[in-house]
Design a protein around this motif. Structure first.
Motif, short mmCIF file in Angstrom:
data_model
loop_
_atom_site.label_atom_id
_atom_site.label_comp_id
_atom_site.label_asym_id
_atom_site.label_seq_id
_atom_site.Cartn_x
_atom_site.Cartn_y
_atom_site.Cartn_z
N LYS A 167 14.92 47.73 -41.16
CA LYS A 167 14.71 46.92 -42.34
C LYS A 167 15.53 47.44 -43.53
O LYS A 167 16.07 46.67 -44.31
CB LYS A 167 13.22 46.90 -42.70
N ASP A 168 15.60 48.75 -43.65
CA ASP A 168 16.28 49.37 -44.78
C ASP A 168 17.73 49.75 -44.46
O ASP A 168 18.33 50.52 -45.18
CB ASP A 168 15.51 50.64 -45.21
N SER A 169 18.27 49.21 -43.37
CA SER A 169 19.62 49.58 -42.94
C SER A 169 20.65 49.26 -44.01
O SER A 169 20.61 48.21 -44.66
CB SER A 169 19.97 48.83 -41.65
N LYS A 170 21.59 50.16 -44.18
CA LYS A 170 22.68 49.97 -45.13
C LYS A 170 23.97 49.58 -44.42
O LYS A 170 25.04 49.65 -45.00
CB LYS A 170 22.88 51.26 -45.94
N VAL A 171 23.85 49.21 -43.14
CA VAL A 171 25.01 48.78 -42.37
C VAL A 171 24.98 47.25 -42.29
O VAL A 171 23.97 46.66 -41.91
CB VAL A 171 25.00 49.38 -40.94
N ILE A 172 26.08 46.61 -42.66
CA ILE A 172 26.20 45.15 -42.57
C ILE A 172 27.22 44.84 -41.48
O ILE A 172 28.39 45.19 -41.59
CB ILE A 172 26.68 44.55 -43.91
N THR A 173 26.77 44.18 -40.42
CA THR A 173 27.65 43.84 -39.31
C THR A 173 28.03 42.36 -39.39
O THR A 173 27.15 41.49 -39.37
CB THR A 173 26.97 44.13 -37.95
N VAL A 174 29.32 42.10 -39.47
CA VAL A 174 29.82 40.73 -39.63
C VAL A 174 30.75 40.38 -38.48
O VAL A 174 31.69 41.12 -38.18
CB VAL A 174 30.56 40.56 -40.97
N GLY A 175 30.52 39.25 -37.85
CA GLY A 175 31.43 38.74 -36.82
C GLY A 175 32.50 37.88 -37.47
O GLY A 175 32.20 37.05 -38.34
N ALA A 176 33.75 38.06 -37.06
CA ALA A 176 34.84 37.33 -37.72
C ALA A 176 36.02 37.13 -36.79
O ALA A 176 36.23 37.90 -35.85
CB ALA A 176 35.30 38.10 -38.96
N SER A 177 36.79 36.08 -37.05
CA SER A 177 38.07 35.89 -36.35
C SER A 177 39.04 36.97 -36.83
O SER A 177 38.96 37.43 -37.97
CB SER A 177 38.65 34.51 -36.67
N PRO A 178 39.98 37.39 -35.96
CA PRO A 178 40.91 38.46 -36.33
C PRO A 178 41.70 38.18 -37.61
O PRO A 178 41.81 39.04 -38.48
CB PRO A 178 41.83 38.56 -35.11
N ALA A 179 42.27 36.97 -37.70
CA ALA A 179 43.05 36.63 -38.90
C ALA A 179 42.71 35.20 -39.31
O ALA A 179 42.58 34.33 -38.45
CB ALA A 179 44.55 36.72 -38.60
N PRO A 180 42.49 34.97 -40.61
CA PRO A 180 42.58 35.94 -41.71
C PRO A 180 41.25 36.60 -42.05
O PRO A 180 41.17 37.46 -42.92
CB PRO A 180 43.04 35.07 -42.87
N HIS A 181 40.19 36.17 -41.37
CA HIS A 181 38.84 36.56 -41.76
C HIS A 181 38.62 38.08 -41.76
O HIS A 181 38.11 38.65 -42.72
CB HIS A 181 37.82 35.87 -40.85
N SER A 182 39.00 38.73 -40.65
CA SER A 182 38.83 40.18 -40.58
C SER A 182 39.69 40.89 -41.62
O SER A 182 39.29 41.91 -42.19
CB SER A 182 39.18 40.69 -39.17
N GLU A 183 40.88 40.35 -41.85
CA GLU A 183 41.78 40.95 -42.85
C GLU A 183 41.16 40.87 -44.25
O GLU A 183 41.26 41.81 -45.04
CB GLU A 183 43.13 40.23 -42.82
#
Length: 271
Positions: free
Chosen positions: A33-49
């Motif tokens: 609940k208190d995690s400070k890690v944000i995991t985001v799924g994204a396309s390599p370009a341009p989103h990850s960039e």
């Protein structure tokens, strides 16, 4: 007496273990609940960039940003709905709305970040006027992007399509050049460019093979397109501090400047 003592001792140990187990379980829940890690799924370009540019900004706010890269359009929403991700960044509003309606996901979005104009590319012709009768054109096979593809062909006068928010090749009502429309997975189209006369390619996939709509596109989607890319989240975490911090970072002046300088008009800020 020995039997009684044995039973009492066993009960005491069992209760102690149960208490420890309960404590550990609660601790795990609190930690998540208190995690400070944000995991985001994204396309390599341009989103990850784009996401890479805000890692330091989030770090200053106490968050670690982890980016999981995806090359398809189906997995990221499934992973987000299953809570394997905290957010994803690869899609526009019409696509998200379709996924929510058809697959029952409890997803929403927070901010619009950028627009990727979809465009028509070719290795065989330099001008759309040179497109021959019976030419084969590849388009994305997901409904929203196929609609975008067919609409830019229609605007160029190559075909006419039925009215509607979502259309496919079956909705073409006029096709004077007898164009052969090939519906393919979006990520596969750049690799199929040699096998067709022309192809409509999403900008994120085009960038991966060195194509840009403003320089290489024969036809380019209008800049007033409603298909801005968004930060998608679950409804149950939309108002969390972590998602608020992520949304704020993605719509900062820093990101706007990065998009303008990095993509030089191929991708446009939407905020």
């Amino acid at each position: 007496m020995k039997k009684v003592l044995t039973l009492v001792l066993s009960a005491t140990i069992a209760l102690s273990l149960a208490a420890c187990g309960a404590k550990n379980t609660d601790g795990a829940k609190d930690s998540k609940k208190d995690s400070k890690v944000i995991t985001v799924g994204a396309s390599p370009a341009p989103h990850s960039e784009i996401l890479e540019t805000i890692k330091d900004d989030l770090s200053k706010k106490g968050y670690e940003l982890k980016i999981e890269k995806f090359t398809d359009y189906k997995t990221p929403n499934t992973a987000l709905d299953n809570k394997d991700l905290d957010a994803n960044f690869f899609q526009h509003v019409p696509y998200l709305e379709k996924e929510v309606k058809e697959r029952g996901f409890k997803l929403d979005y927070t901010v619009k970040v950028h627009l990727e104009p979809i465009a028509l590319y070719s290795k065989k012709i330099k001008d759309i006027k040179d497109l021959k009768d019976g030419a084969k054109i590849a388009v994305p096979n997901d409904p929203t992007n196929e609609t975008r593809a067919l609409r830019i062909l229609e605007k160029a006068g190559l075909i006419k399509v039925k009215d509607g928010d979502l259309v496919t090749a079956r909705d073409i009502v006029e096709n004077p050049k007898n164009l052969k429309i090939s519906e393919l997975e979006g990520a596969q189209i750049p690799r199929s460019l040699d096998d067709v006369d022309a192809a409509v390619i999403n900008t994120n996939f085009a960038l991966e093979v060195g194509l840009t709509p403003t320089k290489d596109g024969l036809l380019v989607e209008d800049k007033d397109s409603p298909y801005a890319n968004i930060l998608a989240v679950r409804k149950d975490n939309k108002d969390s501090d972590a998602i608020k911090a992520l949304s704020e970072a993605l719509t900062s002046d820093k990101v706007k400047q990065f998009i303008k300088e990095k993509y030089k008009g191929s991708i446009l800020p939407s905020f």
